[in-house]
Design a protein around this motif. Structure first.
Motif, PDB file in Angstrom:
ATOM      1  N   GLU A  67       0.419 -31.257 -17.612  1.00 20.20           N
ATOM      2  CA  GLU A  67      -0.481 -31.262 -18.756  1.00 20.20           C
ATOM      3  C   GLU A  67      -1.000 -32.667 -19.036  1.00 20.20           C
ATOM      4  OE1 GLU A  67       1.554 -27.599 -21.264  1.00 20.20           O
ATOM      5  OE2 GLU A  67       2.382 -29.623 -21.493  1.00 20.20           O
ATOM      6  N   PHE A  68      -2.036 -32.765 -19.878  1.00 23.23           N
ATOM      7  CA  PHE A  68      -2.551 -34.068 -20.279  1.00 23.23           C
ATOM      8  C   PHE A  68      -1.465 -34.855 -20.999  1.00 23.23           C
ATOM      9  CE2 PHE A  68      -7.080 -32.138 -20.954  1.00 23.23           C
ATOM     10  CZ  PHE A  68      -7.151 -31.890 -19.590  1.00 23.23           C
ATOM     11  N   VAL A  69      -1.550 -36.189 -20.889  1.00 23.99           N
ATOM     12  CA  VAL A  69      -0.640 -37.081 -21.604  1.00 23.99           C
ATOM     13  C   VAL A  69      -1.473 -37.999 -22.491  1.00 23.99           C
ATOM     14  CG1 VAL A  69       1.109 -38.892 -21.388  1.00 23.99           C
ATOM     15  CG2 VAL A  69       1.058 -36.995 -19.742  1.00 23.99           C
ATOM     16  N   THR A  70      -1.103 -38.097 -23.776  1.00 29.03           N
ATOM     17  CA  THR A  70      -1.809 -38.985 -24.688  1.00 29.03           C
ATOM     18  C   THR A  70      -1.396 -40.426 -24.429  1.00 29.03           C
ATOM     19  OG1 THR A  70      -0.121 -38.983 -26.441  1.00 29.03           O
ATOM     20  CG2 THR A  70      -1.699 -37.147 -26.411  1.00 29.03           C
ATOM     21  N   LEU A  71      -2.130 -41.367 -25.008  1.00 31.88           N
ATOM     22  CA  LEU A  71      -1.793 -42.781 -24.851  1.00 31.88           C
ATOM     23  C   LEU A  71      -0.550 -43.157 -25.641  1.00 31.88           C
ATOM     24  CD1 LEU A  71      -5.347 -44.404 -24.897  1.00 31.88           C
ATOM     25  CD2 LEU A  71      -4.015 -43.527 -22.970  1.00 31.88           C
ATOM     26  N   ASP A  72       0.024 -42.190 -26.376  1.00 28.63           N
ATOM     27  CA  ASP A  72       1.316 -42.365 -27.049  1.00 28.63           C
ATOM     28  C   ASP A  72       2.442 -41.692 -26.266  1.00 28.63           C
ATOM     29  OD1 ASP A  72       0.161 -43.754 -29.213  1.00 28.63           O
ATOM     30  OD2 ASP A  72      -0.417 -41.852 -30.150  1.00 28.63           O
ATOM     31  N   PHE A  73       2.151 -41.276 -25.019  1.00 28.58           N
ATOM     32  CA  PHE A  73       3.145 -40.719 -24.094  1.00 28.58           C
ATOM     33  C   PHE A  73       3.617 -39.316 -24.503  1.00 28.58           C
ATOM     34  CE2 PHE A  73       3.334 -45.290 -23.670  1.00 28.58           C
ATOM     35  CZ  PHE A  73       3.363 -45.490 -22.297  1.00 28.58           C
ATOM     36  N   PHE A  74       2.761 -38.534 -25.146  1.00 25.77           N
ATOM     37  CA  PHE A  74       3.097 -37.153 -25.485  1.00 25.77           C
ATOM     38  C   PHE A  74       2.219 -36.209 -24.673  1.00 25.77           C
ATOM     39  CE2 PHE A  74       4.290 -39.455 -29.384  1.00 25.77           C
ATOM     40  CZ  PHE A  74       5.605 -39.017 -29.519  1.00 25.77           C
ATOM     41  N   GLU A  75       2.829 -35.118 -24.178  1.00 22.68           N
ATOM     42  CA  GLU A  75       2.069 -34.120 -23.445  1.00 22.68           C
ATOM     43  C   GLU A  75       1.316 -33.217 -24.409  1.00 22.68           C
ATOM     44  OE1 GLU A  75       4.703 -32.049 -20.838  1.00 22.68           O
ATOM     45  OE2 GLU A  75       4.892 -33.739 -19.433  1.00 22.68           O
ATOM     46  N   ILE A  76       0.156 -32.726 -23.964  1.00 22.02           N
ATOM     47  CA  ILE A  76      -0.684 -31.856 -24.782  1.00 22.02           C
ATOM     48  C   ILE A  76      -0.538 -30.433 -24.259  1.00 22.02           C
ATOM     49  CG2 ILE A  76      -3.020 -31.382 -25.586  1.00 22.02           C
ATOM     50  CD1 ILE A  76      -3.704 -34.290 -25.095  1.00 22.02           C
ATOM     51  N   PRO A  77       0.165 -29.575 -24.988  1.00 18.87           N
ATOM     52  CA  PRO A  77       0.402 -28.199 -24.508  1.00 18.87           C
ATOM     53  C   PRO A  77      -0.901 -27.440 -24.301  1.00 18.87           C
ATOM     54  CG  PRO A  77       1.833 -28.725 -26.369  1.00 18.87           C
ATOM     55  CD  PRO A  77       0.826 -29.833 -26.279  1.00 18.87           C
ATOM     56  N   GLY A  78      -0.888 -26.554 -23.296  1.00 17.60           N
ATOM     57  CA  GLY A  78      -2.027 -25.697 -23.034  1.00 17.60           C
ATOM     58  C   GLY A  78      -3.109 -26.330 -22.187  1.00 17.60           C
ATOM     59  N   THR A  79      -2.918 -27.568 -21.740  1.00 19.41           N
ATOM     60  CA  THR A  79      -3.906 -28.245 -20.900  1.00 19.41           C
ATOM     61  C   THR A  79      -3.479 -28.186 -19.436  1.00 19.41           C
ATOM     62  OG1 THR A  79      -2.814 -30.384 -21.257  1.00 19.41           O
ATOM     63  CG2 THR A  79      -4.601 -29.776 -22.766  1.00 19.41           C
ATOM     64  N   SER A  80      -4.399 -28.495 -18.536  1.00 18.80           N
ATOM     65  CA  SER A  80      -4.133 -28.451 -17.096  1.00 18.80           C
ATOM     66  C   SER A  80      -4.693 -29.714 -16.450  1.00 18.80           C
ATOM     67  CB  SER A  80      -4.765 -27.199 -16.485  1.00 18.80           C
ATOM     68  OG  SER A  80      -4.492 -27.114 -15.104  1.00 18.80           O
ATOM     69  N   LEU A  81      -3.820 -30.521 -15.868  1.00 20.87           N
ATOM     70  CA  LEU A  81      -4.207 -31.836 -15.347  1.00 20.87           C
ATOM     71  C   LEU A  81      -4.829 -31.728 -13.958  1.00 20.87           C
ATOM     72  CD1 LEU A  81      -4.115 -34.921 -15.869  1.00 20.87           C
ATOM     73  CD2 LEU A  81      -1.907 -34.939 -14.670  1.00 20.87           C
ATOM     74  N   ARG A  82      -5.886 -32.519 -13.738  1.00 17.09           N
ATOM     75  CA  ARG A  82      -6.537 -32.596 -12.425  1.00 17.09           C
ATOM     76  C   ARG A  82      -6.957 -34.036 -12.162  1.00 17.09           C
ATOM     77  NH1 ARG A  82     -11.119 -30.342 -13.446  1.00 17.09           N
ATOM     78  NH2 ARG A  82     -12.387 -32.233 -13.233  1.00 17.09           N
ATOM     79  N   TYR A  83      -6.774 -34.479 -10.919  1.00 17.94           N
ATOM     80  CA  TYR A  83      -7.250 -35.798 -10.501  1.00 17.94           C
ATOM     81  C   TYR A  83      -8.488 -35.642  -9.630  1.00 17.94           C
ATOM     82  CZ  TYR A  83      -2.701 -37.894 -11.752  1.00 17.94           C
ATOM     83  OH  TYR A  83      -1.583 -38.328 -12.402  1.00 17.94           O
ATOM     84  N   ASP A  84      -9.452 -36.542  -9.805  1.00 15.56           N
ATOM     85  CA  ASP A  84     -10.562 -36.724  -8.875  1.00 15.56           C
ATOM     86  C   ASP A  84     -10.450 -38.132  -8.299  1.00 15.56           C
ATOM     87  OD1 ASP A  84     -11.611 -34.210  -9.373  1.00 15.56           O
ATOM     88  OD2 ASP A  84     -12.961 -34.918 -10.937  1.00 15.56           O
ATOM     89  N   GLN A  85     -10.453 -38.244  -6.970  1.00 16.20           N
ATOM     90  CA  GLN A  85     -10.274 -39.537  -6.321  1.00 16.20           C
ATOM     91  C   GLN A  85     -11.428 -39.826  -5.372  1.00 16.20           C
ATOM     92  OE1 GLN A  85      -6.406 -39.463  -4.394  1.00 16.20           O
ATOM     93  NE2 GLN A  85      -5.382 -40.147  -6.261  1.00 16.20           N
ATOM     94  N   HIS A  86     -11.960 -41.041  -5.476  1.00 12.07           N
ATOM     95  CA  HIS A  86     -12.949 -41.564  -4.529  1.00 12.07           C
ATOM     96  C   HIS A  86     -12.278 -42.700  -3.754  1.00 12.07           C
ATOM     97  CE1 HIS A  86     -16.313 -39.500  -6.617  1.00 12.07           C
ATOM     98  NE2 HIS A  86     -15.575 -39.701  -7.690  1.00 12.07           N
TER      99      HIS A  86
END
Length: 375
Positions: free
Chosen positions: A226-245
């Motif tokens: 899941e997403f992580v806030t800048l306070d190091f907490f996960e955001i429930p219900g989200t789905s993390l994806r990376y895009d890399q160049h």
């Protein structure tokens, strides 16, 4: 992080149109080794005794141990000039057994590739490599995970990477590849898919030297992260994806016709962007320089690697500024032929990691010596 750097390099080598690996790639071959029959097979067995002073890659709790390492390389190449087809198979593996490390008793790395390629006319080639890797090693996952410690990791990775290449003027080649990989980890790491195109331009020149320039786009959706806030907490219900160049330049250069003096220069830049808060957005820079002397009965090489992560937004608790990491590796290898197919080798490597998040820093030294038998 050296683990990830080394494995990605090995997988990239295995994905090339020719059979290749870190220990057997074309810049290590001698002219008389290029005489390939319709069926060409090569097998190497290795055994080495060594010592590692920080098995866990730890800053405060290093465990040192002697070890025995066994290794195998096997390659098989089938040429069919009448149809313009090539079938290749490559397997490499290393098994390291520690004698006195309390937390880890072994580390393993196995890579397999099977590939079929076919020439279409004089200027086109189609190919389909299929890759698999198994890794059981101590891994620093902190660069892409919210886990600021090293831990034993077991992983399986399988992928396919069909490509088409076109011969261009100036004796160069342009290749377009699309790959799909599936990465499986043991907990607490998360599994993911990874896919995207890669465009590569190659230019041979001089004494079997080559310049390679490539661009790769990767999309990496995670299964459950899941997403992580800048306070190091996960955001429930989200789905993390990376895009890399990723942009990469590789130069293999031989200074003389006999190819005794050779260098290999590698530079890469990666921009990682996530679809959430930007916690994992970073710029990654990689540089590696290898120089060696390859005589008829002995070889010597030295290699330096630098890896730098510069995070855009990720903070560090109680520290002003965003997170950044430097990794340095210095390695030396010596080989001496005892018999035409039997050689003695000695390797030494020093790795250290510096970071403005001090819990990530560590030093590790590894040295080993053994024999390599080709038959």
């Amino acid at each position: 992080m050296l683990f990830a750097f080394r494995v990605s390099a090995a997988l990239a080598a295995c994905a090339m149109p020719c059979v290749a690996a870190e220990t057997t790639n074309s810049d290590e071959l001698k002219p008389d080794e290029l005489k390939i029959s319709m069926w060409d097979r090569s097998t190497n067995l290795r055994g080495a005794f060594g010592y590692k002073d920080n098995v866990l890659l730890s800053k405060n709790n290093p465990e040192a141990s002697f070890f025995w390492q066994s290794g195998l390389d096997f390659s098989l190449l089938r040429l069919a000039p009448e149809s313009g087809s090539t079938l290749s198979f490559f397997l490499t593996g290393d098994d390291r057994r520690y004698f006195s490390a309390d937390s880890v008793n072994k580390e393993q790395l196995f890579l397999v590739q099977a590939k079929i390629a076919r020439d279409i006319g004089q200027n086109w080639q189609l190919g389909v490599p299929i890759n698999y890797s198994y890794i059981d090693e101590v891994f620093d996952a902190s660069t892409t995970e919210q886990i600021f410690e090293t831990l034993p990791v077991k992983s399986h990775r399988a992928g396919v990477a069909p490509y088409v290449s076109r011969s261009l003027p100036w004796n160069s080649t342009l290749e377009l590849k699309f790959y799909v990989d599936r990465q499986l980890y043991n907990e607490p790491l998360d599994d993911y898919w990874e896919y995207g195109p890669q465009l590569t331009w190659r230019k041979p020149y001089g004494n079997r030297s080559e310049l390679t320039v490539s661009y790769t786009f990767r999309e990496r959706p995670y299964d459950t992260r899941e997403f992580v806030t800048l306070d190091f907490f996960e955001i429930p219900g989200t789905s993390l994806r990376y895009d890399q160049h990723e942009f990469e330049l590789i130069l293999n250069h031989s200074w003389d016709a006999e190819r005794r003096w050779r260098i290999r220069t590698r530079f890469g830049y990666t921009l990682n962007q996530e679809n959430g808060t930007g916690f994992y957005d970073f710029n990654r820079y990689r540089f590696a320089q290898k120089a060696g002397y390859y005589a008829k009965s002995w070889q010597a090489s030295v290699e330096a690697k630098i890896l730098h992560y510069d995070y855009v937004r990720q903070p560090i608790p109680d520290v002003v500024g965003t997170r950044n990491i430097w990794e340095f590796v210095l390695g030396v290898r010596l080989e001496k032929n005892l018999l035409p197919k039997l050689k003695l080798f000695l390797e030494s490597e020093h790795e250290w990691v510096d970071s403005n998040n001090t819990i990530e820093e560590y030093h590790v030294n590894t040295v080993m010596s053994g024999v390599d038998w080709e038959f």
